[in-house]
Design an enzyme around this catalytic site. Sequence first.
Site, PDB file in Angstrom:
ATOM      1  N   ASP A   1       0.850  -1.191   0.000  1.00  0.00           N
ATOM      2  CA  ASP A   1       0.000   0.000   0.000  1.00  0.00           C
ATOM      3  C   ASP A   1       0.887   1.242   0.000  1.00  0.00           C
ATOM      4  OD1 ASP A   1      -2.379  -1.348   0.056  1.00  0.00           O
ATOM      5  OD2 ASP A   1      -2.774  -1.044   2.184  1.00  0.00           O
TER       6      ASP A   1
ATOM      7  N   ARG B   1      -1.044  -0.677  -8.732  1.00  0.00           N
ATOM      8  CA  ARG B   1      -2.412  -0.267  -8.399  1.00  0.00           C
ATOM      9  C   ARG B   1      -2.469   1.256  -8.429  1.00  0.00           C
ATOM     10  NH1 ARG B   1      -3.749  -1.762  -2.559  1.00  0.00           N
ATOM     11  NH2 ARG B   1      -4.131  -3.814  -3.425  1.00  0.00           N
TER      12      ARG B   1
HETATM   13  C1  LIG Z   1      -8.410  -1.231  -3.926  1.00  0.00           C
HETATM   14  C2  LIG Z   1      -8.062   0.106  -3.377  1.00  0.00           C
HETATM   15  C3  LIG Z   1      -6.849   0.276  -2.728  1.00  0.00           C
HETATM   16  C4  LIG Z   1      -6.483   1.516  -2.235  1.00  0.00           C
HETATM   17  N1  LIG Z   1      -5.245   1.678  -1.693  1.00  0.00           N
HETATM   18  C5  LIG Z   1      -4.854   2.924  -1.340  1.00  0.00           C
HETATM   19  C6  LIG Z   1      -3.516   3.193  -0.916  1.00  0.00           C
HETATM   20  O1  LIG Z   1      -2.666   2.289  -0.826  1.00  0.00           O
HETATM   21  N2  LIG Z   1      -3.192   4.454  -0.596  1.00  0.00           N
HETATM   22  C7  LIG Z   1      -4.087   5.491  -0.672  1.00  0.00           C
HETATM   23  O2  LIG Z   1      -3.710   6.639  -0.402  1.00  0.00           O
HETATM   24  N3  LIG Z   1      -5.353   5.264  -1.052  1.00  0.00           N
HETATM   25  C8  LIG Z   1      -5.752   4.020  -1.381  1.00  0.00           C
HETATM   26  N4  LIG Z   1      -7.043   3.820  -1.798  1.00  0.00           N
HETATM   27  C9  LIG Z   1      -8.065   4.889  -1.610  1.00  0.00           C
HETATM   28  C10 LIG Z   1      -8.111   5.830  -2.787  1.00  0.00           C
HETATM   29  O3  LIG Z   1      -6.927   6.600  -2.832  1.00  0.00           O
HETATM   30  C11 LIG Z   1      -9.296   6.799  -2.686  1.00  0.00           C
HETATM   31  O4  LIG Z   1      -9.163   7.534  -1.512  1.00  0.00           O
HETATM   32  C12 LIG Z   1     -10.641   6.128  -2.712  1.00  0.00           C
HETATM   33  O5  LIG Z   1     -10.658   5.025  -3.564  1.00  0.00           O
HETATM   34  C13 LIG Z   1     -11.713   7.118  -3.182  1.00  0.00           C
HETATM   35  O6  LIG Z   1     -11.443   7.558  -4.488  1.00  0.00           O
HETATM   36  P1  LIG Z   1     -12.309   7.125  -5.774  1.00  0.00           P
HETATM   37  O7  LIG Z   1     -11.382   6.852  -6.887  1.00  0.00           O
HETATM   38  O8  LIG Z   1     -13.183   5.995  -5.428  1.00  0.00           O
HETATM   39  O9  LIG Z   1     -13.134   8.402  -6.182  1.00  0.00           O
HETATM   40  P2  LIG Z   1     -13.822   9.627  -5.391  1.00  0.00           P
HETATM   41  O10 LIG Z   1     -13.285  10.862  -6.049  1.00  0.00           O
HETATM   42  O11 LIG Z   1     -13.770   9.491  -3.906  1.00  0.00           O
HETATM   43  O12 LIG Z   1     -15.322   9.415  -5.828  1.00  0.00           O
HETATM   44  C14 LIG Z   1     -15.718   9.602  -7.186  1.00  0.00           C
HETATM   45  C15 LIG Z   1     -17.091   9.009  -7.422  1.00  0.00           C
HETATM   46  O13 LIG Z   1     -17.063   7.596  -7.116  1.00  0.00           O
HETATM   47  C16 LIG Z   1     -18.323   7.208  -6.572  1.00  0.00           C
HETATM   48  N5  LIG Z   1     -18.135   6.768  -5.175  1.00  0.00           N
HETATM   49  C17 LIG Z   1     -17.057   6.995  -4.406  1.00  0.00           C
HETATM   50  N6  LIG Z   1     -17.249   6.466  -3.170  1.00  0.00           N
HETATM   51  C18 LIG Z   1     -18.468   5.919  -3.178  1.00  0.00           C
HETATM   52  C19 LIG Z   1     -19.271   5.240  -2.198  1.00  0.00           C
HETATM   53  N7  LIG Z   1     -18.826   5.044  -0.970  1.00  0.00           N
HETATM   54  N8  LIG Z   1     -20.489   4.801  -2.572  1.00  0.00           N
HETATM   55  C20 LIG Z   1     -20.951   5.021  -3.812  1.00  0.00           C
HETATM   56  N9  LIG Z   1     -20.265   5.673  -4.777  1.00  0.00           N
HETATM   57  C21 LIG Z   1     -19.041   6.118  -4.468  1.00  0.00           C
HETATM   58  C22 LIG Z   1     -19.195   8.441  -6.592  1.00  0.00           C
HETATM   59  O14 LIG Z   1     -19.875   8.483  -7.824  1.00  0.00           O
HETATM   60  C23 LIG Z   1     -18.168   9.566  -6.523  1.00  0.00           C
HETATM   61  O15 LIG Z   1     -18.643  10.796  -7.037  1.00  0.00           O
HETATM   62  C24 LIG Z   1      -7.405   2.599  -2.337  1.00  0.00           C
HETATM   63  C25 LIG Z   1      -8.632   2.423  -3.001  1.00  0.00           C
HETATM   64  C26 LIG Z   1      -8.953   1.212  -3.521  1.00  0.00           C
HETATM   65  C27 LIG Z   1     -10.268   1.066  -4.254  1.00  0.00           C
END
Ligand SMILES: Cc1cc2nc3c(=O)[nH]c(=O)nc-3n(C[C@H](O)[C@H](O)[C@H](O)COP(=O)(O)OP(=O)(O)OC[C@H]3O[C@@H](n4cnc5c(N)ncnc54)[C@H](O)[C@@H]3O)c2cc1C
Length: 309
Positions: free
Chosen positions: A135, A185
């Site tokens: 991560d 990732r």
């Molecule tokens: C598999 C995985 C591993 C990760 N590992 C890390 C890591 O190692 N380090 C790190 O800093 N971050 C990590 N993250 C978190 C990531 O950086 C984001 O903070 C998180 O995924 C939210 O960003 P987003 O791309 O979903 O979009 P966002 O900009 O948060 O959301 C965009 C759109 O996605 C949809 N959406 C988002 N959340 C929801 C919800 N809860 N319910 C319904 N719709 C929703 C909505 O339509 C929203 O408008 C990880 C995420 C994933 C999925």
Amino acid sequence: MLRQPILLLARSEGLKKLVSTMPVSSGIVTSYVPGETTASAVEATATLEADGLKVTLDFLGEDTLDTEQADHTVQAYLDLLQQLAAQGLTRGAEVSVKLSAIGQAIPETGDKIALENARTICRAARNAGTTVTLDMEDHTTTDRTLAALRELRKDFPETGAVLQAYLHRTEADCRALAYEGSRVRLCKGAYKEPESVAFQDRLDVDKSYVRCLKVLLAGDGYPMIATHDPRMVEIASSLASRYGRAQGTYEYQMLYGIRPEEQKRLAAGGERMRVYVPYGQEWYGYLMRRLAERPQNLSFFVKSLISKK
Ligand SMILES: Cc1cc2nc3c(=O)[nH]c(=O)nc-3n(C[C@H](O)[C@H](O)[C@H](O)COP(=O)(O)OP(=O)(O)OC[C@H]3O[C@@H](n4cnc5c(N)ncnc54)[C@H](O)[C@@H]3O)c2cc1C
């Protein structure tokens, strides 16, 4: 807009104490974390795999400042891998590891300790027939985490890493890591970062995400597209076609409990879809980061706190 105040509030010891007394069975906790035990993680893995989904498991534990706690986390991963293998689940399940949870933040010797611990987990993962993804945490650790990745990949080239599109540096990091066998990732990034290193505007983060997607999908590595954003998923899918990527030469990833129907829809359409499953007693920081991303869930959270069930 509420994201940064919530992340700041999450640091309050009083709030942490109050929230941590909520039972893990509380609705708001179980919607993001299947449980505190290895058994609950293995059970969630079996259920997701039965739905045609792949899994990556994260034993929650941040801010490890002594070797005893780091050893405890390593042991948790070893137990998990052993139980996944015993139940025939390691073909579809890998593990995600935060270097801070296995000692990176220990003063002076932290990098060395975390690297040795990561090696132990990588070895156990390989013996169990699966892999590890490192991560990525706040920007002060990016170089050290990528250095650990380079070391680990000498013996365990299957080890993957995370890059965060909100950092200015990430497009260049994607170029450096878009080589054959390299599992990357791509996420947007979850920490509160200063303007000097990270895009602050959501639109700029999204644009960076798309630039990074292009580099990874056009490259020779194995991109892991970690987002819940419908627009990013759509763009990734058309870029995959544009660059002649067959399904299975990249994958989508989403967090446990977030857009579960979309997870199943992508899998049913033949995409490789992996669910990130966090588990363990240290769920507080993880829960607060998810709430900060989705302030719409705050009223549900406050109701859970008041009723404490
Ligand atoms: C598999 C995985 C591993 C990760 N590992 C890390 C890591 O190692 N380090 C790190 O800093 N971050 C990590 N993250 C978190 C990531 O950086 C984001 O903070 C998180 O995924 C939210 O960003 P987003 O791309 O979903 O979009 P966002 O900009 O948060 O959301 C965009 C759109 O996605 C949809 N959406 C988002 N959340 C929801 C919800 N809860 N319910 C319904 N719709 C929703 C909505 O339509 C929203 O408008 C990880 C995420 C994933 C999925």
